[in-house]
Design a protein around this motif. Structure first.
Motif, PDB file in Angstrom:
ATOM      1  N   ASN A 184      17.470 -12.355  12.106  1.00 32.79           N
ATOM      2  CA  ASN A 184      17.331 -12.703  14.300  1.00 32.79           C
ATOM      3  C   ASN A 184      15.788 -11.901  14.836  1.00 32.79           C
ATOM      4  O   ASN A 184      16.418 -10.681  14.485  1.00 32.79           O
ATOM      5  CB  ASN A 184      18.533 -12.020  14.696  1.00 32.79           C
ATOM      6  N   ASN A 185      15.193 -12.452  14.713  1.00 30.82           N
ATOM      7  CA  ASN A 185      13.900 -11.550  15.746  1.00 30.82           C
ATOM      8  C   ASN A 185      13.432 -10.846  14.254  1.00 30.82           C
ATOM      9  O   ASN A 185      12.678  -9.429  14.780  1.00 30.82           O
ATOM     10  CB  ASN A 185      13.929 -11.246  16.600  1.00 30.82           C
ATOM     11  N   ARG A 186      13.317 -11.314  12.958  1.00 26.19           N
ATOM     12  CA  ARG A 186      12.871 -10.351  11.954  1.00 26.19           C
ATOM     13  C   ARG A 186      10.975 -10.688  11.794  1.00 26.19           C
ATOM     14  O   ARG A 186      10.771 -11.836  12.161  1.00 26.19           O
ATOM     15  CB  ARG A 186      13.897 -10.788  10.787  1.00 26.19           C
ATOM     16  N   TYR A 187      10.246  -9.568  11.448  1.00 26.84           N
ATOM     17  CA  TYR A 187       9.611  -9.346  11.328  1.00 26.84           C
ATOM     18  C   TYR A 187       8.972 -10.017   9.825  1.00 26.84           C
ATOM     19  O   TYR A 187       9.944  -9.571   8.920  1.00 26.84           O
ATOM     20  CB  TYR A 187       8.661  -8.264  11.035  1.00 26.84           C
ATOM     21  N   PRO A 188       8.025 -11.109  10.064  1.00 23.45           N
ATOM     22  CA  PRO A 188       7.987 -12.333   8.301  1.00 23.45           C
ATOM     23  C   PRO A 188       7.677 -11.819   7.392  1.00 23.45           C
ATOM     24  O   PRO A 188       6.552 -10.315   7.470  1.00 23.45           O
ATOM     25  CB  PRO A 188       7.128 -13.142   9.295  1.00 23.45           C
ATOM     26  N   ILE A 189       7.801 -11.882   6.032  1.00 29.87           N
ATOM     27  CA  ILE A 189       7.112 -11.692   5.074  1.00 29.87           C
ATOM     28  C   ILE A 189       5.926 -12.117   4.724  1.00 29.87           C
ATOM     29  O   ILE A 189       6.200 -13.016   5.025  1.00 29.87           O
ATOM     30  CB  ILE A 189       8.319 -11.226   3.733  1.00 29.87           C
ATOM     31  N   SER A 190       5.353 -11.127   4.270  1.00 31.32           N
ATOM     32  CA  SER A 190       4.097 -12.182   3.661  1.00 31.32           C
ATOM     33  C   SER A 190       3.240 -12.793   2.342  1.00 31.32           C
ATOM     34  O   SER A 190       4.292 -11.550   1.708  1.00 31.32           O
ATOM     35  CB  SER A 190       2.873 -11.698   4.782  1.00 31.32           C
ATOM     36  N   ARG A 191       2.808 -13.013   2.094  1.00 33.84           N
ATOM     37  CA  ARG A 191       1.503 -13.004   0.930  1.00 33.84           C
ATOM     38  C   ARG A 191       0.866 -12.474   1.299  1.00 33.84           C
ATOM     39  O   ARG A 191       0.160 -12.450   2.495  1.00 33.84           O
ATOM     40  CB  ARG A 191       1.502 -14.975   0.834  1.00 33.84           C
ATOM     41  N   THR A 192       0.650 -12.126   0.179  1.00 29.29           N
ATOM     42  CA  THR A 192      -0.415 -11.208  -0.154  1.00 29.29           C
ATOM     43  C   THR A 192      -1.212 -11.472  -1.402  1.00 29.29           C
ATOM     44  O   THR A 192      -0.807 -11.343  -2.421  1.00 29.29           O
ATOM     45  CB  THR A 192       0.063  -9.585  -0.467  1.00 29.29           C
ATOM     46  N   LEU A 193      -2.817 -11.366  -1.435  1.00 29.80           N
ATOM     47  CA  LEU A 193      -3.862 -11.499  -2.167  1.00 29.80           C
ATOM     48  C   LEU A 193      -4.840 -10.024  -2.563  1.00 29.80           C
ATOM     49  O   LEU A 193      -5.322  -9.984  -1.095  1.00 29.80           O
ATOM     50  CB  LEU A 193      -4.523 -12.910  -2.234  1.00 29.80           C
ATOM     51  N   SER A 194      -5.243  -9.470  -3.659  1.00 27.59           N
ATOM     52  CA  SER A 194      -5.361  -7.995  -3.439  1.00 27.59           C
ATOM     53  C   SER A 194      -6.893  -7.680  -4.382  1.00 27.59           C
ATOM     54  O   SER A 194      -6.344  -8.845  -5.288  1.00 27.59           O
ATOM     55  CB  SER A 194      -4.868  -6.914  -3.560  1.00 27.59           C
ATOM     56  N   LEU A 195      -7.675  -7.431  -4.194  1.00 28.86           N
ATOM     57  CA  LEU A 195      -7.972  -6.867  -5.480  1.00 28.86           C
ATOM     58  C   LEU A 195      -8.098  -5.051  -5.479  1.00 28.86           C
ATOM     59  O   LEU A 195      -8.166  -4.908  -4.546  1.00 28.86           O
ATOM     60  CB  LEU A 195      -9.516  -7.758  -4.855  1.00 28.86           C
ATOM     61  N   GLY A 196      -8.301  -4.972  -6.734  1.00 26.00           N
ATOM     62  CA  GLY A 196      -7.870  -3.742  -6.839  1.00 26.00           C
ATOM     63  C   GLY A 196      -9.531  -3.028  -8.331  1.00 26.00           C
ATOM     64  O   GLY A 196      -9.600  -4.450  -9.082  1.00 26.00           O
ATOM     65  N   VAL A 197      -8.940  -1.947  -8.496  1.00 22.34           N
ATOM     66  CA  VAL A 197     -10.898  -1.280  -9.649  1.00 22.34           C
ATOM     67  C   VAL A 197      -9.577  -0.408  -9.944  1.00 22.34           C
ATOM     68  O   VAL A 197      -8.779   0.308  -8.840  1.00 22.34           O
ATOM     69  CB  VAL A 197     -11.638  -0.681  -9.133  1.00 22.34           C
ATOM     70  N   ASN A 198      -9.754   0.202 -10.909  1.00 22.11           N
ATOM     71  CA  ASN A 198      -9.362   1.773 -12.001  1.00 22.11           C
ATOM     72  C   ASN A 198      -9.822   2.641 -12.107  1.00 22.11           C
ATOM     73  O   ASN A 198     -10.238   1.907 -13.403  1.00 22.11           O
ATOM     74  CB  ASN A 198      -7.409   1.661 -12.349  1.00 22.11           C
ATOM     75  N   PHE A 199     -10.794   3.391 -12.325  1.00 21.99           N
ATOM     76  CA  PHE A 199     -11.495   4.126 -12.728  1.00 21.99           C
ATOM     77  C   PHE A 199     -10.981   5.350 -13.683  1.00 21.99           C
ATOM     78  O   PHE A 199     -10.348   6.868 -12.881  1.00 21.99           O
ATOM     79  CB  PHE A 199     -13.100   4.410 -12.334  1.00 21.99           C
ATOM     80  N   ASN A 200     -11.140   5.770 -14.495  1.00 24.11           N
ATOM     81  CA  ASN A 200     -11.040   6.859 -15.090  1.00 24.11           C
ATOM     82  C   ASN A 200     -11.705   7.579 -15.906  1.00 24.11           C
ATOM     83  O   ASN A 200     -12.471   7.487 -16.543  1.00 24.11           O
ATOM     84  CB  ASN A 200      -9.452   7.179 -16.273  1.00 24.11           C
ATOM     85  N   PHE A 201     -12.146   9.135 -15.433  1.00 29.38           N
ATOM     86  CA  PHE A 201     -12.722   9.191 -16.022  1.00 29.38           C
ATOM     87  C   PHE A 201     -13.012  11.038 -17.221  1.00 29.38           C
ATOM     88  O   PHE A 201     -12.122  11.393 -16.450  1.00 29.38           O
ATOM     89  CB  PHE A 201     -14.534   9.876 -14.867  1.00 29.38           C
TER      90      PHE A 201
END
Length: 1009
Positions: free
Chosen positions: A992-1009
């Protein structure tokens, strides 16, 4: 001279070539054919072990006798690995046969699990505990800890709200109460009501879920609904490590319902009004002439954007460790104006200041801001496609625009305001500040006796400010007054834990014990006010308003004092016993039941350790478990529900209105906590040197003393059943089976593949509500959708059963009487009691929102530097009550409809499913019935993530230890028969009048020094 020089150069080149050939031959000549045997600590051969030349793809696999042969250069390093064993590196100096003994990998066999006031080796567990470790979460692009848990633990149900910044709904082993069924959250040892959305995912080391009573009894009166233990990261010995992660994402709504366009709506309106004998809109006499149409859902939704950054620094030495991080998250939702912004800071340290004294602390701080206008998804679905978003002058349009003279014709244009205007016109903002910290001192008296004292502090502040400027784009054209709401809430919780731990071996006997106390107390206060009427919206402070419409505020407190003890005993690592008891005293209960005792006991038998058990490569470990215990639930009761509460109300006396003190609830000194009695049996099985690991649990979870409405005499001044007077008389039963399977399909070498499978089956039943009179909840359009009754699951849908469409008057007249307005084209409802009439007695259970099955599967694959994870998740056996369709397929008023109504009944034989369109629904086709209940089962490709770890030789010059790039997609695709936005709806199953769940496309990076 030139000839001599030329000859000399030719001789020199020839000598160089010969030298090169000699060196090359020499090198090849140093290659050795190395043979060897790989065994385990018992001397048995390890079949299928990987023997790889370090830094290359040159390798071999051991045969059925554990033997291998490999040609490598002298001085090379061999890496020998196999699942379930610790890897070994061997430097080859000659061609003599090697004998390599692999030791058990304690990381797999003895993973440390947080169990409350201590830790245990996973292999020593006697209860049901599910864990999600750092390896399962470190590469996840998800920013919410709760979302990251979905499908990762058997028996754990997670429902995502979809809205940025909102918390997930968590249920452990079903719904245990008609009241509060939320699990206890414990972060770094501090029980808290802080939402998991306030924690930075990058700061989480592991999450352990305590499921059965033997595991949760250590938390006594708060462990009935399960316990979710969150442990944040700690520093490790070694040089300091600097880490940086970033993630950028876009979001879009999926499965958006198709609504009627302007021409289709005009045709529908004409049918609806004509069927009711009402005048149709003359402007819509020819529906095909309406060529301009507004898609209000497209106007409301946008592409959402998010960005997430975390920087951390950690390290330590033999005596101290540290971890410090800062994070920033910003999410712009798919609904315009919905935004969420969060800053986090984490600081964890520990220091061994003396041989016998250690200090440690954990600090979690977050501040967040949630903003939105007055968005209304259901309103966007109802809005007429004949109405433009704005007028020609650029103002928000009103119903019926541009037909100004007839704007108040509700039958034509409806009364709903423009659904897009409030998104920009109104403003809603919540600012939150959360501070969770603890500091501990540990005293080591000797190797087997320690004492730990922990002080915890949990402070939360949140401030709401909502502004609703006046507007005139309504059906009546009246502007009204600008109004404002403002509130301030503060909560302070203090904790002091003190306990001794004893850990000692006596030959084959091992004893691990804990005894201590815990004190926790809270103070909460709030103040809020509503005002209206401002001369200028730009100066909308509370003091500038013309009128104060409401002003409220209050303060409350609670306290909990506890004594607890736990004993873990094992003999020869084969027979294990865990016994726990906790005694809680709570300020929330009356003097007759202020204290409660919560015991549990569990047993385990590691059969594979028995001398008579066949030793083979097939069964690596086999353990049987059984447990029983009692836990409590005090979250279902308010701070003062045991007391007689009073309120000041106006009362006419002696011809004057005077203030009177009235009772709002009765005094009940016998009220106490809800208690859950839970029995659990389980088996843990490891096969093929731990390449296949299985845990199977079965449980019965009986809730007793559940709080329900009490029957009181009417002479007491109350109704016969009042919600403000409760008694411990209800009972609920959950029964289920859980399966967790983890397999290592390919290990070692360049290609690796492992699979995790979780499967949960659960049934739920209300055993007793203290009365045969059912309880009703969730009123929609004047009718209750949910009924609570003995013998049925919690939150079942209750209504009429449909039986097709009346096609002619003969069918109407031959059926049970429904109403004087019933006509061909109306829905035929079943006469369940065969009394010849359709009334409330013909209602029955029409759906169950609780899934019988919850399942998930995750595949992790890696090849050289690439890694790929594919995660599937779903539920089955549940129903959804699609309340949105009561309006959007009800065909009873001036509101837009879904395209499903294009197949509505217009004459005999035209439809057997969709009824006729008629104004105001005189035959009550839109009553609560099975018409609105849909199958809620779904299978979702929840996430696909593809990552690449850059070779160290590429990143060495950048002083990087590791660098990873990844792309990820959440909610990739969903297989479902549900017609709404998404089948993942609220825990009560009502969409009932619920906020819709979405498809998410993401780009990410992880760096360890």
């Amino acid at each position: 001279m030139q000839n001599n020089t030329s000859r000399f150069l030719q001789k020199k080149r020839a000598l160089s070539l010969l030298g090169g050939l000699f060196i090359t031959a020499s090198v090849f000549g140093q290659n050795l054919t190395v043979t060897g045997t790989v065994k385990d600590v018992t001397g048995e051969p390890v079949i299928g072990a990987n023997v790889i030349q370090e830094g290359t793809s040159n390798g071999s696999i051991t045969d059925i006798d554990g033997k291998f042969s490999l040609s490598i250069p002298k001085g090379s390093v061999l890496v020998i690995s196999y699942i379930g064993y610790a890897s070994q590196n061997v430097t080859v100096t000659g061609n003599q046969p090697l004998v390599i003994t692999l030791k058990d990998d304690t990381e797999l066999l003895d993973e440390v699990v947080v169990v409350g006031y201590g830790t245990m080796k996973k292999s020593d567990l006697t209860g049901a505990v599910g864990s999600v470790g750092a390896k399962d979460m470190k590469n996840s692009p998800i920013s919410n800890v709760g979302q990251a848990l979905q499908g990762k633990v058997a028996g754990l149900q997670i429902i995502d709200s979809g809205k940025p910044g909102d918390n997930v709904t968590i249920r452990v082993r079903g719904i245990g109460s008609i009241n509060d069924s939320n699990p206890l959250i414990v972060i770094d040892g501090v029980p808290t009501d802080l939402g998991l959305n306030s924690i930075n995912m990058a700061d989480v080391e592991r999450v352990d879920v305590l499921k059965d009573a033997s595991a949760t009894a250590i938390y006594g009166s708060r462990g009935a609904n399960g316990v979710v233990m969150v442990t944040t990261r700690k520093g490790e010995s070694g040089k300091g490590k600097l880490s940086f992660s970033a993630n950028w994402a876009v979001q879009n709504v999926t499965n958006q319902p198709e609504m009627l366009n302007a021409s289709q709506y005009a045709a529908y309106s004409n049918d609806m009004l004509s069927a009711a004998g009402q005048t149709t809109n003359p402007l819509w006499a020819d529906p095909s002439s309406l060529t301009s149409s507004t898609d209000w859902l497209d106007e409301m939704f946008r592409t959402g954007l998010s960005q997430n950054y975390t920087v951390s620094y950690s390290g330590g030495n033999e005596k101290s460790h540290y971890y410090v991080s800062g994070g920033f998250l910003e999410q712009k939702g798919v609904v315009e104006s919905v935004k969420y912004r969060r800053f986090t800071f984490q600081a964890n340290t520990d220091s061994q200041v003396l041989n016998w004294l250690k200090f440690s602390n954990n600090l979690t701080f977050s501040t967040d801001t949630k903003t939105s206008g007055s968005y209304d998804v259901a309103g966007a679905m109802k809005a007429l496609p004949t109405q433009p978003v704005k007028t020609d002058e650029g103002d928000w349009s009103y119903p019926g625009y541009p037909d100004y003279d007839n704007r108040s014709q509700a039958n034509w244009y409806g009364t709903m305001r423009n659904p897009i205007g409030p998104i920009y016109n109104d403003s809603k903002r919540t600012d939150g500040y959360n501070f969770l910290a603890n500091i501990s001192a540990e005293i080591k008296f000797c190797d087997w006796l320690q004492f730990k004292s922990t002080f915890g502090y949990d402070a939360k502040f949140w401030f709401n400010e909502d502004l609703y400027p006046k507007y005139d784009w309504t059906a009546s054209g009246e502007a009204g007054e600008t109004s404002k709401y403002q509130s301030s809430d503060k909560s302070f919780t203090y904790l002091w834990d003190n306990y001794f731990t004893f850990n000692k071996d006596f030959g084959k006997h091992h004893l691990d014990a804990m005894v201590g106390s815990s004190a926790q107390w809270n103070k909460y206060n709030y103040m809020n006010g509503n005002v209206s009427g401002f001369l200028f919206n730009e100066f909308s402070q509370l003091t500038n308003a013309k009128e104060i419409t409401s002003l409220t505020g209050s303060m409350s407190e609670w306290a909990l004092l506890s004594y607890m003890a736990r004993v873990n005993y094992s003999f020869d690592d084969k027979y294990l016993v865990t016994a726990t008891v906790r005694r809680d005293g709570s300020s929330r209960f009356g003097e007759n039941n202020r204290w409660g005792t919560f015991p549990s006991v569990s047993l385990a038998w590691r059969i594979s350790k028995e001398s008579w058990f066949p030793q083979s490569e097939v069964v690596s470990d086999l353990k049987l478990r059984a447990g029983y215990g009692v836990t409590g639930n005090q979250a279902s009761i308010g701070n003062y529900d045991f007391a007689a509460l009073f309120d000041i109300r106006k009362y006419a006396f002696g011809g004057e209105v005077v203030d009177a003190l009235t009772t709002t609830s009765l005094y009940n000194p016998d009220i106490r906590w809800e208690a859950i009695h839970q029995a659990n049996i389980g088996v843990d099985l490891s096969l093929f040197n731990s390449r296949v690991n299985l845990s199977l649990d079965a449980y019965v979870k009986n809730t007793k003393d559940m709080l329900v409405s009490a029957s009181v005499p009417i002479t007491a001044g109350f109704d016969e059943t009042v919600s403000s007077c409760q008694t411990n008389a209800g009972k609920v039963r959950n029964k289920g089976v859980e399966l967790a399977l983890h397999t290592y399909n390919f290990v070692g070498g360049d290609f690796n593949w492992d699979t995790s499978l979780n499967l949960t089956y659960n049934t739920n039943e209300i055993v007793d509500l203290n009365s045969n009179i059912p309880m009703f909840r969730n009123e929609i359009a004047g009718e209750n959708v949910i009924r609570l009754a003995n013998g049925f699951p919690i939150n079942t849908f209750y209504g009429y059963v449909t039986d097709g469409i009346f096609q002619n008057w003969e069918e109407v007249n031959s059926h049970a009487f429904q109403s004087t307005e019933t006509s061909p084209g109306d829905i035929r409802f079943k006469d369940l009691n065969n009394d010849g009439k359709i009334n409330e007695d013909d209602r029955t259970v029409i759906g169950n929102p609780s899934p019988k099955w919850i399942f998930s599967m995750n595949n992790n694959l890696s090849y050289k530097g690439f890694d790929l994870s594919i995660y599937l998740q779903g539920v089955s056996g549940n129903d959804i009550f699609n309340a949105n369709n009561i309006t959007n397929e009800g065909m009873a008023g001036a509101a837009n409809q879904t395209t499903a109504v294009l197949n509505r009944w217009t004459g005999e034989g035209t439809s057997y499913v969709m009824p006729r369109a008629v104004l105001n629904d005189p035959a009550k086709n839109n009553r609560v019935s099975g018409r609105w209940v849909e199958d809620g089962s779904y299978l979702r490709i929840k996430n696909i993530t593809l990552g690449y770890n850059f070779p160290k030789k590429w990143i060495k010059k950048l002083t990087l230890e590791n660098a990873r790039l990844f792309v990820s997609c959440d909610n990739v695709a969903t297989i479902t028969g549900y017609s709404g936005f998404d089948p993942e709806v609220d825990i009560n199953g009502i969409d009932n009048n619920r906020y819709p769940i979405s498809r998410t496309l993401s780009l990410g990076v992880n760096f360890n020094f």
